[in-house]
Design a protein around this motif. Structure first.
Motif, PDB file in Angstrom:
ATOM      1  N   CYS A  94      -5.897   0.281   4.458  1.00  0.00           N
ATOM      2  CA  CYS A  94      -5.033   1.444   4.445  1.00  0.00           C
ATOM      3  C   CYS A  94      -5.152   2.174   5.789  1.00  0.00           C
ATOM      4  O   CYS A  94      -6.193   2.754   6.101  1.00  0.00           O
ATOM      5  N   SER A  95      -4.087   2.177   6.543  1.00  0.00           N
ATOM      6  CA  SER A  95      -4.090   2.843   7.847  1.00  0.00           C
ATOM      7  C   SER A  95      -3.760   4.323   7.692  1.00  0.00           C
ATOM      8  O   SER A  95      -2.979   4.714   6.826  1.00  0.00           O
ATOM      9  N   GLY A  96      -4.341   5.128   8.551  1.00  0.00           N
ATOM     10  CA  GLY A  96      -4.030   6.555   8.573  1.00  0.00           C
ATOM     11  C   GLY A  96      -2.949   6.900   9.574  1.00  0.00           C
ATOM     12  O   GLY A  96      -2.620   8.079   9.755  1.00  0.00           O
TER      13      GLY A  96
ATOM     14  N   LYS B  95       0.858  -1.178   0.000  1.00  0.00           N
ATOM     15  CA  LYS B  95       0.000   0.000   0.000  1.00  0.00           C
ATOM     16  C   LYS B  95       0.898   1.233   0.000  1.00  0.00           C
ATOM     17  O   LYS B  95       1.943   1.249   0.655  1.00  0.00           O
ATOM     18  N   ILE B  96       0.482   2.252  -0.716  1.00  0.00           N
ATOM     19  CA  ILE B  96       1.207   3.516  -0.733  1.00  0.00           C
ATOM     20  C   ILE B  96       0.275   4.620  -0.241  1.00  0.00           C
ATOM     21  O   ILE B  96      -0.860   4.740  -0.712  1.00  0.00           O
ATOM     22  N   ALA B  97       0.758   5.377   0.699  1.00  0.00           N
ATOM     23  CA  ALA B  97      -0.036   6.472   1.253  1.00  0.00           C
ATOM     24  C   ALA B  97       0.690   7.798   1.090  1.00  0.00           C
ATOM     25  O   ALA B  97       1.919   7.837   0.987  1.00  0.00           O
ATOM     26  N   TRP B  98      -0.084   8.849   1.053  1.00  0.00           N
ATOM     27  CA  TRP B  98       0.445  10.202   1.119  1.00  0.00           C
ATOM     28  C   TRP B  98       0.094  10.780   2.492  1.00  0.00           C
ATOM     29  O   TRP B  98      -1.059  10.681   2.940  1.00  0.00           O
TER      30      TRP B  98
ATOM     31  N   CYS C  19      -4.508   6.993   0.419  1.00  0.00           N
ATOM     32  CA  CYS C  19      -3.801   5.719   0.326  1.00  0.00           C
ATOM     33  C   CYS C  19      -4.361   4.937  -0.844  1.00  0.00           C
ATOM     34  O   CYS C  19      -5.546   5.084  -1.189  1.00  0.00           O
ATOM     35  N   ILE C  20      -3.514   4.107  -1.450  1.00  0.00           N
ATOM     36  CA  ILE C  20      -3.973   3.289  -2.565  1.00  0.00           C
ATOM     37  C   ILE C  20      -3.351   1.903  -2.470  1.00  0.00           C
ATOM     38  O   ILE C  20      -2.196   1.758  -2.071  1.00  0.00           O
TER      39      ILE C  20
END
Length: 125
Positions: free
Chosen positions: A105-107, A33-36, A50-51
């Motif tokens: 997707c975790s924050g 997973k990729i997050a900003w 997240c994606i």
């Protein structure tokens, strides 16, 4: 060796647009997973989006929906964050992060395994 390299930040006027890129190496986007995240001066790091290849895209704040769009190009090993209708409160350093796995997707920044060095976004007239 895992690397995440952000680019595309800069100075933009309110209402303008920017597209951030996160070029990854050392792993496959099909497995992570990729997050900003973003961090403004004096504030905590905040999850933006997240994606993942299984769950698609997630947006962590209602204020971002409709303005920000996350996407990825597996062939280019790159994740993008398209930011439209930018506001001064969007000013921050934007980071991309990777977590192994394709579910949930975790924050929370603490759950991510790798972070890039960040790219500065400034929204000002």
């Amino acid at each position: 060796q895992v690397q995440l390299v952000e680019s595309g930040g800069g100075l933009v006027q309110p209402g303008g647009s920017l597209r951030l890129s996160c070029a990854v190496s050392g792993f496959s986007l099909n497995d992570y997973k990729i997050a900003w995240f973003r961090q403004a001066p004096g504030k905590e790091r905040e999850a933006v989006s997240c994606i993942s290849s299984v769950e698609g895209s997630t947006y962590f704040a209602d204020s971002l929906k409709g303005r920000f769009t996350i996407s990825k190009d597996n062939a280019k090993n790159t994740v993008y964050l398209q930011m439209n209708s930018l506001k001064p409160e969007d000013t921050a350093v934007y980071y991309c992060a990777a977590e192994r796995g394709v579910y949930y997707c975790s924050g929370s920044p603490a759950t991510y395994d790798y972070f890039g060095q960040g790219t500065q976004v400034a929204v000002s007239s």
